[in-house]
Design a protein around this motif. Structure first.
Motif, PDB file in Angstrom:
ATOM      1  N   LEU A 266       0.877  -1.238   0.048  1.00 22.53           N
ATOM      2  CA  LEU A 266      -0.020   0.043   0.063  1.00 22.53           C
ATOM      3  C   LEU A 266       0.682   1.164   0.234  1.00 22.53           C
TER       4      LEU A 266
ATOM      5  N   GLN B  69       2.091   1.877  -3.484  1.00 24.95           N
ATOM      6  CA  GLN B  69       1.054   2.299  -4.345  1.00 24.95           C
ATOM      7  C   GLN B  69       0.913   3.621  -4.115  1.00 24.95           C
ATOM      8  N   GLN B  70       1.109   4.243  -2.982  1.00 21.53           N
ATOM      9  CA  GLN B  70       0.653   5.611  -2.791  1.00 21.53           C
ATOM     10  C   GLN B  70       1.721   6.474  -2.950  1.00 21.53           C
TER      11      GLN B  70
ATOM     12  N   LEU C 198      -2.609   4.309  -5.489  1.00 24.86           N
ATOM     13  CA  LEU C 198      -3.459   3.870  -4.274  1.00 24.86           C
ATOM     14  C   LEU C 198      -4.960   4.444  -4.399  1.00 24.86           C
ATOM     15  N   GLU C 199      -5.967   3.595  -4.718  1.00 24.73           N
ATOM     16  CA  GLU C 199      -7.254   4.212  -4.879  1.00 24.73           C
ATOM     17  C   GLU C 199      -7.611   4.209  -3.455  1.00 24.73           C
ATOM     18  N   ASN C 200      -7.725   3.172  -2.692  1.00 24.49           N
ATOM     19  CA  ASN C 200      -8.648   3.139  -1.405  1.00 24.49           C
ATOM     20  C   ASN C 200      -7.620   3.541  -0.320  1.00 24.49           C
ATOM     21  N   THR C 201      -7.637   4.743   0.221  1.00 25.05           N
ATOM     22  CA  THR C 201      -6.572   5.132   1.083  1.00 25.05           C
ATOM     23  C   THR C 201      -7.020   4.747   2.423  1.00 25.05           C
ATOM     24  N   ALA C 202      -8.371   4.634   2.732  1.00 26.89           N
ATOM     25  CA  ALA C 202      -8.975   4.048   3.973  1.00 26.89           C
ATOM     26  C   ALA C 202      -8.301   2.867   4.311  1.00 26.89           C
ATOM     27  N   ARG C 203      -7.663   1.963   3.362  1.00 28.20           N
ATOM     28  CA  ARG C 203      -7.339   0.441   3.742  1.00 28.20           C
ATOM     29  C   ARG C 203      -6.069   0.637   4.468  1.00 28.20           C
TER      30      ARG C 203
ATOM     31  N   ARG D 137      -5.068   2.667   6.864  1.00 23.90           N
ATOM     32  CA  ARG D 137      -5.596   2.787   8.237  1.00 23.90           C
ATOM     33  C   ARG D 137      -6.013   1.591   8.816  1.00 23.90           C
TER      34      ARG D 137
END
Length: 69
Positions: free
Chosen positions: A28, A31-32, A37-42, A44
């Motif tokens: 992740l 990806q960021q 990165l599409e799902n930034t909440a993942r 956390r």
């Protein structure tokens, strides 16, 4: 994943879960950094799951240490 599910697992299973979570966190972060990165909440959620697994492992270690003495 909740703490009750984790408490049912053995320490070896928890260590395997921790390794998987750390690999996912690395992917992740990668990806960021590359902007994919599409799902930034993942991120956390993975951090919290990692902390949860570590907490349960420490609880199990403390229980094992207290029963040995």
């Amino acid at each position: 994943m909740n703490a009750n599910e984790l408490r049912d697992k053995t320490p070896d299973q928890l260590r395997d879960q921790l390794v998987q979570l750390k690999k996912e966190a690395f992917n992740l972060r990668f990806q960021q950094a590359t902007g994919q990165l599409e799902n930034t909440a993942r991120m956390r959620a993975v951090k919290r799951d990692t902390a949860r697994v570590k907490t349960i492992l420490n609880e199990k270690a403390a229980v094992a240490a207290s029963t040995e003495a």
